[in-house]
Design an enzyme around this catalytic site. Structure first.
Site, short mmCIF file in Angstrom:
data_model
loop_
_atom_site.label_atom_id
_atom_site.label_comp_id
_atom_site.label_asym_id
_atom_site.label_seq_id
_atom_site.Cartn_x
_atom_site.Cartn_y
_atom_site.Cartn_z
N ASP A 1 0.80 -1.24 0.00
CA ASP A 1 0.00 0.00 0.00
C ASP A 1 0.83 1.28 0.00
O ASP A 1 0.26 2.37 -0.01
CB ASP A 1 -1.04 0.00 1.13
N CYS B 1 -2.42 3.31 6.25
CA CYS B 1 -1.94 2.53 7.39
C CYS B 1 -2.78 2.78 8.64
O CYS B 1 -2.90 1.90 9.50
CB CYS B 1 -0.50 2.86 7.71
#
Length: 365
Positions: free
Chosen positions: A231, A356
């Site tokens: 990511d 995150c």
């Protein structure tokens, strides 16, 4: 850049291959397990209030301010639940405001993407895969965070799916149509899954997440605490379209730019679960001399954005030209959502980002 395709929410064909009708409506086998794309409808967003002074030291107040800023931004557009240790509940509530629900759950740090279960749909229900969080291969001690997945599932009455894999939510990126992007460095790694080769890990991922095509990117081992989660490298913004991190021009080559080069080569020659060739759109990092954040672990990738139900939240690093370019690209792919830049220098200085710090719970229908 030509107009972006509208994200769909397709199902799966009788042979297990996900498909979608031309108008984007789901087709395929009812009840099959499916890992939804982040752009699909959310029930809520889950976040965590950082508690670990041992990890953050004197930066903890600044990190908490960033978490509160992000929570307020998302809560202005969809429900947000913030997990906080009981003794921190009042402080978290005061920082985040009344729109954010504070849930007294023992947590160690802010990385909800990695500690909350990975949610799938199956048989008309949302279920959660518990990937046995172990502190990114035991690099840090996270006794409370290791219990978050079970606690969240129990809190919302969601069925737990067991897997023998150890992994984190930031390791996985999906198009909702059966395609999974994952870095080999973050899961085919003895610090998480000792003795398992890539084929064994892939078989377990297909079973746990219901995906039918796994695209492996090499990633980077041992250079950051996550072993290079996907990511921060590559993200789907629509079926068949992947954004890819690109270093700022003139930046000396390093392990991260070489990782992006390797990912580009893989993605440009890959097909997704429907057999479609992927379109790769590169998104350049900001000028390192113009950003406002600093630190050896600072993450200046725009890839770590979060797709909310009504907004897309991406970092603003202080390079006005680069920040605007990233926002304009997002507008092309998410014309019905507000593009919301958020300053997160303290979070980024700790090696993370907006994605995150957030985790979506999907809604059915």
């Amino acid at each position: 850049m030509p107009p972006a395709p509208r994200p769909g929410t397709p199902g799966a064909a009788p042979d297990g291959t996900p498909t979608a009708a031309p108008d984007g409506t789901p087709t395929g086998t009812p009840g099959a397990r499916r890992f939804p794309a982040e752009w699909e409808k959310h029930l809520r967003t889950v976040m965590s209030w950082p508690a670990s002074a041992a990890v953050w030291g004197e930066d903890l107040p600044a990190v908490r301010r960033d978490v509160a800023t992000l929570a307020r931004a998302v809560a202005a557009r969809e429900p947000v639940v913030l997990m906080a240790r009981p003794e921190h509940r009042d402080a978290a509530r005061n920082a985040c405001g009344p729109a954010v629900e504070v849930l007294p759950i023992a947590v160690d740090d802010l990385w909800a993407r990695d500690t909350v279960p990975v949610f799938v749909e199956e048989g008309g229900k949302v279920k959660g895969v518990d990937f046995n969080f172990n502190g990114w291969g035991a690099k840090q001690r996270h006794g409370s965070d290791a219990k978050v997945a079970r606690t969240v599932l129990a809190e919302y009455g969601v069925e737990r799916i067991e897997t023998r894999l150890v992994a984190e939510g930031g390791s996985f990126e999906t198009d909702g149509q059966g395609t999974l992007l994952v870095t080999e460095s973050s899961v085919v790694n003895d610090n998480r899954n000792p003795g398992m080769n890539r084929d064994q890990v892939e078989a377990e991922l297909r079973k746990a997440l219901g995906v039918t095509k796994v695209i492996w990117l090499a990633g980077v081992r041992g250079e950051d605490i996550t072993d290079a989660h996907v990511d921060c490298l590559a993200r789907f913004v629509a079926p068949g379209v992947v954004l890819l991190d690109q270093a700022f021009p003139g930046t000396p080559a390093d392990v991260w730019s070489r990782s992006a080069d390797q990912a580009r080569a893989v993605l440009k020659n890959a097909t997704d679960a429907t057999g479609r060739t992927l379109r790769v759109v590169e998104l350049q990092q900001p000028d390192p001399d113009r950003i406002t954040g600093r630190g050896d672990a600072f993450v200046s990738s725009y890839m770590n954005f979060y797709i909310g139900g009504k907004g897309v939240y991406l970092p603003a690093f202080g390079d006005a030209r680069a920040d605007d370019r990233a926002q304009q690209i997002m507008k092309q792919y998410f014309p019905g959502r507000e593009i919301v830049p958020v300053r997160i220098d303290a979070i980024a200085g700790g090696g993370g980002g907006i994605h995150c710090a957030t985790h979506d719970i999907p809604a059915l229908g």
